[in-house]
Design a protein around this motif. Sequence first.
Motif, PDB file in Angstrom:
ATOM      1  N   LEU A  41     -10.831 -21.069  13.635  1.00  0.00           N
ATOM      2  CA  LEU A  41      -9.850 -22.079  14.022  1.00  0.00           C
ATOM      3  C   LEU A  41     -10.334 -23.454  13.620  1.00  0.00           C
ATOM      4  CD1 LEU A  41     -10.322 -20.030  16.707  1.00  0.00           C
ATOM      5  CD2 LEU A  41      -8.156 -21.066  17.273  1.00  0.00           C
ATOM      6  N   ARG A  42      -9.385 -24.326  13.477  1.00  0.00           N
ATOM      7  CA  ARG A  42      -9.778 -25.692  13.172  1.00  0.00           C
ATOM      8  C   ARG A  42      -9.114 -26.642  14.140  1.00  0.00           C
ATOM      9  NH1 ARG A  42      -5.164 -27.075  13.134  1.00  0.00           N
ATOM     10  NH2 ARG A  42      -3.615 -26.776  11.521  1.00  0.00           N
ATOM     11  N   PHE A  43      -9.800 -27.768  14.325  1.00  0.00           N
ATOM     12  CA  PHE A  43      -9.210 -28.879  15.031  1.00  0.00           C
ATOM     13  C   PHE A  43      -9.054 -29.936  13.950  1.00  0.00           C
ATOM     14  CE2 PHE A  43     -10.167 -32.842  17.591  1.00  0.00           C
ATOM     15  CZ  PHE A  43      -8.860 -32.975  18.024  1.00  0.00           C
ATOM     16  N   ALA A  44      -7.833 -30.484  13.819  1.00  0.00           N
ATOM     17  CA  ALA A  44      -7.548 -31.307  12.639  1.00  0.00           C
ATOM     18  C   ALA A  44      -6.969 -32.676  12.999  1.00  0.00           C
ATOM     19  CB  ALA A  44      -6.591 -30.541  11.729  1.00  0.00           C
ATOM     20  N   PRO A  45      -7.754 -33.515  13.631  1.00  0.00           N
ATOM     21  CA  PRO A  45      -7.200 -34.810  14.036  1.00  0.00           C
ATOM     22  C   PRO A  45      -7.120 -35.812  12.886  1.00  0.00           C
ATOM     23  CG  PRO A  45      -9.507 -34.694  14.610  1.00  0.00           C
ATOM     24  CD  PRO A  45      -9.172 -33.378  13.986  1.00  0.00           C
ATOM     25  N   SER A  46      -6.300 -36.825  13.084  1.00  0.00           N
ATOM     26  CA  SER A  46      -6.254 -37.940  12.141  1.00  0.00           C
ATOM     27  C   SER A  46      -7.118 -39.055  12.721  1.00  0.00           C
ATOM     28  CB  SER A  46      -4.816 -38.424  11.993  1.00  0.00           C
ATOM     29  OG  SER A  46      -4.016 -37.365  11.539  1.00  0.00           O
ATOM     30  N   PRO A  47      -7.857 -39.736  11.857  1.00  0.00           N
ATOM     31  CA  PRO A  47      -8.791 -40.768  12.366  1.00  0.00           C
ATOM     32  C   PRO A  47      -8.078 -42.076  12.664  1.00  0.00           C
ATOM     33  CG  PRO A  47      -9.015 -40.537  10.007  1.00  0.00           C
ATOM     34  CD  PRO A  47      -7.939 -39.580  10.404  1.00  0.00           C
ATOM     35  N   ILE A  77     -10.738 -33.407   9.023  1.00  0.00           N
ATOM     36  CA  ILE A  77     -10.151 -34.727   9.256  1.00  0.00           C
ATOM     37  C   ILE A  77      -8.938 -34.917   8.347  1.00  0.00           C
ATOM     38  CG2 ILE A  77     -10.578 -37.214   9.136  1.00  0.00           C
ATOM     39  CD1 ILE A  77     -12.057 -35.840  11.463  1.00  0.00           C
ATOM     40  N   GLU A  78      -7.820 -35.252   8.948  1.00  0.00           N
ATOM     41  CA  GLU A  78      -6.575 -35.414   8.201  1.00  0.00           C
ATOM     42  C   GLU A  78      -6.277 -36.901   8.034  1.00  0.00           C
ATOM     43  OE1 GLU A  78      -3.650 -32.548   9.664  1.00  0.00           O
ATOM     44  OE2 GLU A  78      -4.993 -31.078   8.756  1.00  0.00           O
ATOM     45  N   ASP A  79      -6.800 -37.422   6.936  1.00  0.00           N
ATOM     46  CA  ASP A  79      -6.705 -38.869   6.711  1.00  0.00           C
ATOM     47  C   ASP A  79      -5.728 -39.186   5.584  1.00  0.00           C
ATOM     48  OD1 ASP A  79      -8.243 -37.726   4.751  1.00  0.00           O
ATOM     49  OD2 ASP A  79      -9.575 -39.440   4.531  1.00  0.00           O
ATOM     50  N   THR A 237       1.564 -34.618   1.996  1.00  0.00           N
ATOM     51  CA  THR A 237       2.082 -34.765   3.356  1.00  0.00           C
ATOM     52  C   THR A 237       1.364 -33.730   4.214  1.00  0.00           C
ATOM     53  OG1 THR A 237       3.793 -33.159   2.852  1.00  0.00           O
ATOM     54  CG2 THR A 237       4.375 -35.498   2.621  1.00  0.00           C
ATOM     55  N   TYR A 238       1.484 -33.877   5.513  1.00  0.00           N
ATOM     56  CA  TYR A 238       0.899 -32.881   6.414  1.00  0.00           C
ATOM     57  C   TYR A 238       1.419 -31.491   6.048  1.00  0.00           C
ATOM     58  CZ  TYR A 238       0.246 -29.860  10.380  1.00  0.00           C
ATOM     59  OH  TYR A 238      -0.086 -28.779  11.149  1.00  0.00           O
ATOM     60  N   HIS A 239       2.743 -31.414   5.777  1.00  0.00           N
ATOM     61  CA  HIS A 239       3.383 -30.118   5.514  1.00  0.00           C
ATOM     62  C   HIS A 239       2.731 -29.375   4.342  1.00  0.00           C
ATOM     63  CE1 HIS A 239       6.284 -31.560   8.292  1.00  0.00           C
ATOM     64  NE2 HIS A 239       6.701 -32.520   7.489  1.00  0.00           N
ATOM     65  N   THR A 255      -3.891 -23.321  15.789  1.00  0.00           N
ATOM     66  CA  THR A 255      -3.555 -23.870  17.103  1.00  0.00           C
ATOM     67  C   THR A 255      -3.271 -25.342  16.864  1.00  0.00           C
ATOM     68  OG1 THR A 255      -5.936 -24.202  17.422  1.00  0.00           O
ATOM     69  CG2 THR A 255      -4.957 -22.307  18.502  1.00  0.00           C
ATOM     70  N   ARG A 256      -2.107 -25.789  17.259  1.00  0.00           N
ATOM     71  CA  ARG A 256      -1.768 -27.194  17.022  1.00  0.00           C
ATOM     72  C   ARG A 256      -0.728 -27.645  18.034  1.00  0.00           C
ATOM     73  NH1 ARG A 256       1.800 -26.617  11.404  1.00  0.00           N
ATOM     74  NH2 ARG A 256       3.487 -25.392  12.323  1.00  0.00           N
ATOM     75  N   GLY A 257      -0.500 -28.946  18.046  1.00  0.00           N
ATOM     76  CA  GLY A 257       0.404 -29.539  19.021  1.00  0.00           C
ATOM     77  C   GLY A 257       1.845 -29.073  18.832  1.00  0.00           C
ATOM     78  N   GLU A 259       4.428 -30.637  18.804  1.00  0.00           N
ATOM     79  CA  GLU A 259       5.315 -31.493  18.003  1.00  0.00           C
ATOM     80  C   GLU A 259       5.523 -30.936  16.600  1.00  0.00           C
ATOM     81  OE1 GLU A 259       2.317 -32.338  19.108  1.00  0.00           O
ATOM     82  OE2 GLU A 259       1.205 -33.564  17.666  1.00  0.00           O
ATOM     83  N   TRP A 260       4.679 -29.984  16.196  1.00  0.00           N
ATOM     84  CA  TRP A 260       4.834 -29.391  14.866  1.00  0.00           C
ATOM     85  C   TRP A 260       5.718 -28.158  14.877  1.00  0.00           C
ATOM     86  CZ3 TRP A 260       3.747 -32.653  11.355  1.00  0.00           C
ATOM     87  CH2 TRP A 260       2.734 -33.589  11.565  1.00  0.00           C
ATOM     88  N   PHE A 261       6.116 -27.741  16.049  1.00  0.00           N
ATOM     89  CA  PHE A 261       6.882 -26.494  16.150  1.00  0.00           C
ATOM     90  C   PHE A 261       8.183 -26.560  15.328  1.00  0.00           C
ATOM     91  CE2 PHE A 261       9.980 -23.728  18.328  1.00  0.00           C
ATOM     92  CZ  PHE A 261       9.365 -22.519  18.047  1.00  0.00           C
TER      93      PHE A 261
HETATM   94  N1  GLU Z   1      -3.409 -34.093  11.854  1.00  0.00           N
HETATM   95  C1  GLU Z   1      -2.442 -33.372  12.628  1.00  0.00           C
HETATM   96  C2  GLU Z   1      -2.264 -34.065  13.947  1.00  0.00           C
HETATM   97  O1  GLU Z   1      -3.145 -34.812  14.338  1.00  0.00           O
HETATM   98  C3  GLU Z   1      -2.947 -31.965  12.820  1.00  0.00           C
HETATM   99  C4  GLU Z   1      -1.975 -30.984  13.301  1.00  0.00           C
HETATM  100  C5  GLU Z   1      -2.604 -29.600  13.186  1.00  0.00           C
HETATM  101  O2  GLU Z   1      -3.507 -29.317  13.950  1.00  0.00           O
HETATM  102  O3  GLU Z   1      -2.200 -28.830  12.318  1.00  0.00           O
HETATM  103  O4  GLU Z   1      -1.267 -33.895  14.589  1.00  0.00           O
END
Ligand code: GLU
Length: 537
Positions: A41-47, A77-79, A237-239, A255-257, A259-261
């Motif tokens: 799994l990854r955790f993918a935050p934006s900085p 990291i999603e920058d 893009t994120y997509h 696993t993600r928020g 809001e992406w559903f």
């Molecule tokens: N960078 C996205 C966010 O912060 C990541 C979403 C995901 O985990 O796929 O919402």
Amino acid sequence: MRTNDENIELAELLFPNVTTNVENILKEYPKRELKEGAMVLRFAPSPTGFMHIGNVYSGLVATRFAKQTEGVSILRIEDTDKEREIENGVSLIVNGLKGFGIEFDEGMVDEENGVGVYGPYIQSQRLDIYAVFAKDLVSKGYAYPCFLSSEELESMREEQEKLGIRTGCYGKWAKWRDASLEDIKEEMKKNLKFVIRLYSTGNIENSFTMNDLIKGNVTLRENDMDAVLLKSDGYPTYHFAHPIDDTLMGITHVTRGDEWFSSVPLHVELFSKLDFKQIPYAHISPLMKLDDGKKRKLSKRKDPEAAVSYYVEKGYPKQGVLEYMLNIINSNFYDWKLQNKGLSLDDFRIRFEKFNNAGALFDVVKLNDMCKEYIATLSAEEVYKNALDWALTFDEDLASLLNENKDYCIRVLNIEREGDRIRKDIVKYEDVKDQFVIFFDNMFEQYECEDISDRVSVDLQKNIISKYINVFDISNDLDTWFGKIKEVAENLGCKPGDVAMTIRVALTKRTRTPDLYQIIQVLGKDTVISRLNKYQV
Ligand code: GLU
């Protein structure tokens, strides 16, 4: 419509610098050798500079699942949104999570560096990879350049609104979708900015069913939007980045928020067009808060407790916060803890079926209780050490007090820390300073004394003090000490409670304190006598 050959030519035209192909890229990211059932799994935050407490929650979900299945957790990291980025944004995330004991097996460790062979783990260093996939899609007719200007997009939206139909770039509204190669070449000569869009082949009238690991089976409409895949600056893009990165990195569960559903239909189409195996989704509901009896999202703007920095600055014990988070993730955690005293937190296994689908309530009062309970399990030495660690950064005065009076402070912190009446009055290390107020004259003197004259008359208090000074002996054990309290009460014809209360207030200026006998032992003979003498009724 363009022919296959024209699409191949178009791909070359758009991406002349891409010399490798998808096959080669896929070879660089071989399948992981993991045991059956291991989760990646990854955790993918934006900085963006702000760490939401929800980030700790998501980071914990990813690392726990990976650990409990002997899998891998990744910090990616999603920058890709340059405007929202801040300096040191990555370190802030890495250190913020580390502060709660959340560490990843792979991924970014500071602003530039990552650990692991499935990187780079920061999207701005992966632009050449996205370009390879974009080129491939264009060559297959699944993506195309779009030259619509922002003004054109805006007027398109206005027209769609006027007509009362869905807004966006889709079907016949997607002007460049089926443009001829000639027209595209003409437009490219103008050197205007353009984006790469998906050539969607979905039909909004069709539905499909998928299983979300938290939401269960859901029926959704197919995507038909020609979403932007690459922006005009070459950033994805994120997509677009999501299916590519998650596939290459061997992610087994996204696993993600929540809001992406709503973007799932688009992502499903992208997985298919990229010829990737669909990765299962688990959409996590946001943390909620009760506000005036109503549930709403815990908000970065309105709620100070939404920020991770709030917990760090106040010195919340990391273990207490983690336990509370585990309880939000799976509400059977409390029961498990009660039944498994002595087991480590790592032995608790989280499960998707136990996630709260309606949005878990984040309740600071409960969090405080858990932290209190946790600190109550620590020894005085441990509280001392943790408080000092915190104070060194956040409270200079407390840090020097602790440093200069180590043994005495530990004795203070040890009051009611053993036996069956353990004190539970410290929620966070910020609260520790208050414990010392009555034990240091300089703080004690500034403190206002509570008035008990409505309970114990002034005369009686005076008499109590003068009698007690005569019989006071620091070396008395608890029973002898209490015997003397009773003796003074009998002599004066009052209740032992009046005597104890008067001495308590004379020594501490407070009516409610931890155990008085233990306080006396720590204060020591000289201070006790001096405070009894100085007590002004
Ligand atoms: N960078 C996205 C966010 O912060 C990541 C979403 C995901 O985990 O796929 O919402």
